[in-house]
Write a protein that holds these residues in place. Structure first.
Motif, PDB file in Angstrom:
ATOM      1  N   ALA A 122       0.819  -1.213   0.000  1.00 58.23           N
ATOM      2  CA  ALA A 122       0.000   0.000   0.000  1.00 58.23           C
ATOM      3  C   ALA A 122       0.851   1.260   0.000  1.00 58.23           C
ATOM      4  O   ALA A 122       0.424   2.301  -0.503  1.00 58.23           O
ATOM      5  N   ASN A 123       2.059   1.173   0.536  1.00 60.41           N
ATOM      6  CA  ASN A 123       2.921   2.353   0.574  1.00 60.41           C
ATOM      7  C   ASN A 123       3.539   2.663  -0.788  1.00 60.41           C
ATOM      8  O   ASN A 123       4.231   3.664  -0.936  1.00 60.41           O
ATOM      9  N   GLN A 124       3.277   1.833  -1.791  1.00 62.65           N
ATOM     10  CA  GLN A 124       3.813   2.078  -3.128  1.00 62.65           C
ATOM     11  C   GLN A 124       2.756   2.597  -4.104  1.00 62.65           C
ATOM     12  O   GLN A 124       3.019   2.710  -5.296  1.00 62.65           O
ATOM     13  N   HIS A 125       1.600   2.943  -3.612  1.00 65.02           N
ATOM     14  CA  HIS A 125       0.532   3.413  -4.496  1.00 65.02           C
ATOM     15  C   HIS A 125       0.789   4.821  -5.026  1.00 65.02           C
ATOM     16  O   HIS A 125       0.057   5.288  -5.898  1.00 65.02           O
ATOM     17  N   TRP A 126       1.807   5.473  -4.545  1.00 64.99           N
ATOM     18  CA  TRP A 126       2.180   6.785  -5.069  1.00 64.99           C
ATOM     19  C   TRP A 126       2.526   6.719  -6.548  1.00 64.99           C
ATOM     20  O   TRP A 126       2.461   7.729  -7.252  1.00 64.99           O
ATOM     21  N   VAL A 127       2.897   5.540  -7.041  1.00 58.43           N
ATOM     22  CA  VAL A 127       3.271   5.419  -8.451  1.00 58.43           C
ATOM     23  C   VAL A 127       2.103   5.756  -9.381  1.00 58.43           C
ATOM     24  O   VAL A 127       2.336   6.058 -10.555  1.00 58.43           O
ATOM     25  N   ASP A 128       0.878   5.743  -8.862  1.00 60.85           N
ATOM     26  CA  ASP A 128      -0.282   6.096  -9.677  1.00 60.85           C
ATOM     27  C   ASP A 128      -0.202   7.532 -10.194  1.00 60.85           C
ATOM     28  O   ASP A 128      -0.824   7.862 -11.203  1.00 60.85           O
ATOM     29  N   ASP A 129       0.559   8.376  -9.499  1.00 63.10           N
ATOM     30  CA  ASP A 129       0.672   9.788  -9.876  1.00 63.10           C
ATOM     31  C   ASP A 129       1.732  10.042 -10.942  1.00 63.10           C
ATOM     32  O   ASP A 129       1.913  11.187 -11.360  1.00 63.10           O
ATOM     33  N   PHE A 130       2.430   8.998 -11.387  1.00 65.89           N
ATOM     34  CA  PHE A 130       3.546   9.173 -12.309  1.00 65.89           C
ATOM     35  C   PHE A 130       3.459   8.198 -13.470  1.00 65.89           C
ATOM     36  O   PHE A 130       2.940   7.092 -13.327  1.00 65.89           O
ATOM     37  N   GLY A 131       4.015   8.614 -14.602  1.00 66.02           N
ATOM     38  CA  GLY A 131       4.088   7.744 -15.769  1.00 66.02           C
ATOM     39  C   GLY A 131       5.285   6.811 -15.675  1.00 66.02           C
ATOM     40  O   GLY A 131       6.156   6.964 -14.809  1.00 66.02           O
ATOM     41  N   ALA A 132       5.352   5.863 -16.590  1.00 61.23           N
ATOM     42  CA  ALA A 132       6.422   4.864 -16.584  1.00 61.23           C
ATOM     43  C   ALA A 132       7.795   5.518 -16.743  1.00 61.23           C
ATOM     44  O   ALA A 132       8.754   5.142 -16.064  1.00 61.23           O
ATOM     45  N   GLY A 133       7.902   6.503 -17.606  1.00 56.66           N
ATOM     46  CA  GLY A 133       9.173   7.196 -17.798  1.00 56.66           C
ATOM     47  C   GLY A 133       9.618   7.948 -16.559  1.00 56.66           C
ATOM     48  O   GLY A 133      10.807   7.960 -16.218  1.00 56.66           O
ATOM     49  N   ALA A 170       7.937  13.490   0.149  1.00 66.50           N
ATOM     50  CA  ALA A 170       7.045  13.903   1.239  1.00 66.50           C
ATOM     51  C   ALA A 170       5.921  14.789   0.712  1.00 66.50           C
ATOM     52  O   ALA A 170       4.783  14.696   1.181  1.00 66.50           O
ATOM     53  N   THR A 171       6.227  15.611  -0.266  1.00 70.68           N
ATOM     54  CA  THR A 171       5.202  16.458  -0.875  1.00 70.68           C
ATOM     55  C   THR A 171       4.131  15.608  -1.554  1.00 70.68           C
ATOM     56  O   THR A 171       2.933  15.896  -1.452  1.00 70.68           O
ATOM     57  N   THR A 172       4.575  14.551  -2.222  1.00 71.04           N
ATOM     58  CA  THR A 172       3.615  13.637  -2.846  1.00 71.04           C
ATOM     59  C   THR A 172       2.748  12.972  -1.780  1.00 71.04           C
ATOM     60  O   THR A 172       1.531  12.855  -1.938  1.00 71.04           O
ATOM     61  N   ARG A 173       3.353  12.547  -0.687  1.00 71.22           N
ATOM     62  CA  ARG A 173       2.586  11.935   0.405  1.00 71.22           C
ATOM     63  C   ARG A 173       1.591  12.933   0.991  1.00 71.22           C
ATOM     64  O   ARG A 173       0.450  12.585   1.292  1.00 71.22           O
ATOM     65  N   LEU A 174       2.027  14.174   1.160  1.00 68.33           N
ATOM     66  CA  LEU A 174       1.162  15.212   1.702  1.00 68.33           C
ATOM     67  C   LEU A 174      -0.035  15.445   0.789  1.00 68.33           C
ATOM     68  O   LEU A 174      -1.181  15.506   1.251  1.00 68.33           O
ATOM     69  N   ARG A 175       0.228  15.546  -0.500  1.00 67.39           N
ATOM     70  CA  ARG A 175      -0.840  15.764  -1.470  1.00 67.39           C
ATOM     71  C   ARG A 175      -1.828  14.600  -1.487  1.00 67.39           C
ATOM     72  O   ARG A 175      -3.025  14.783  -1.674  1.00 67.39           O
ATOM     73  N   ARG A 176      -1.343  13.388  -1.266  1.00 67.15           N
ATOM     74  CA  ARG A 176      -2.188  12.186  -1.276  1.00 67.15           C
ATOM     75  C   ARG A 176      -2.796  11.893   0.108  1.00 67.15           C
ATOM     76  O   ARG A 176      -3.496  10.911   0.271  1.00 67.15           O
ATOM     77  N   SER A 177      -2.500  12.721   1.103  1.00 68.90           N
ATOM     78  CA  SER A 177      -2.970  12.543   2.486  1.00 68.90           C
ATOM     79  C   SER A 177      -2.537  11.203   3.070  1.00 68.90           C
ATOM     80  O   SER A 177      -3.273  10.570   3.822  1.00 68.90           O
ATOM     81  N   GLU A 178      -1.329  10.773   2.757  1.00 63.20           N
ATOM     82  CA  GLU A 178      -0.757   9.533   3.303  1.00 63.20           C
ATOM     83  C   GLU A 178       0.116   9.891   4.499  1.00 63.20           C
ATOM     84  O   GLU A 178       1.336   9.870   4.440  1.00 63.20           O
ATOM     85  N   TRP A 179      -0.544  10.205   5.598  1.00 60.73           N
ATOM     86  CA  TRP A 179       0.134  10.781   6.751  1.00 60.73           C
ATOM     87  C   TRP A 179       1.139   9.838   7.392  1.00 60.73           C
ATOM     88  O   TRP A 179       2.235  10.255   7.765  1.00 60.73           O
ATOM     89  N   SER A 180       0.807   8.580   7.544  1.00 58.42           N
ATOM     90  CA  SER A 180       1.739   7.655   8.203  1.00 58.42           C
ATOM     91  C   SER A 180       2.985   7.430   7.348  1.00 58.42           C
ATOM     92  O   SER A 180       4.082   7.289   7.887  1.00 58.42           O
TER      93      SER A 180
END
Length: 127
Positions: A36-47, A91-101
């Motif tokens: 679940a901690n790797q779902h940030w990849v949804d915000d980025f393309g493969a490149g 951390a900015t990506t986590r903040l934007r996604r509200s992934e506080w932990s």
């Protein structure tokens, strides 16, 4: 203090080299499935993910190789500063996604990279 700096730098380097290699070698869907901690990849393309993997890998090598080989050891604290800035972006990506932990973990990495940079710039020679 030198031993602590080496231990922290090596552990960070191993972790970031593994993470960077995984980003480079694995398809996005497989990397996302790691947890679940790797779902940030949804915000980025493969490149973008490949570029992030390269940055992590080069930064990891920069944490240990220059001091270990004795060639341009000043690159160690510069790599640590670069990776701290890189993690500020994470951390900015986590903040934007509200992934506080997960944001807390990123802040710990920033602190460790800052410690290595401070220790190598200000306290210890590269021995």
């Amino acid at each position: 203090m030198n031993t602590a700096l080496w231990v922290i730098a090596v552990l960070l380097a191993v972790g970031f080299l593994a993470g960077g290699s995984a980003l480079i070698l694995m398809p996005k869907e497989k990397y996302r499935a790691l947890g679940a901690n790797q779902h940030w990849v949804d915000d980025f393309g493969a490149g973008h993910l490949k570029a992030i993997g390269v940055i992590k890998s080069i930064g990891a090598l920069g944490l240990v190789l220059p001091a270990w080989t004795g060639i341009a050891p000043v690159l160690v604290p510069l790599a640590a500063c670069g990776l701290a800035l890189f993690m500020a972006g994470a951390a900015t990506t986590r903040l934007r996604r509200s992934e506080w932990s997960y944001l807390v973990g990123d802040m710990v990495f920033i602190g460790l990279f800052a410690f290595v940079a401070w220790g190598r710039f200000a306290l210890e020679p590269f021995t």
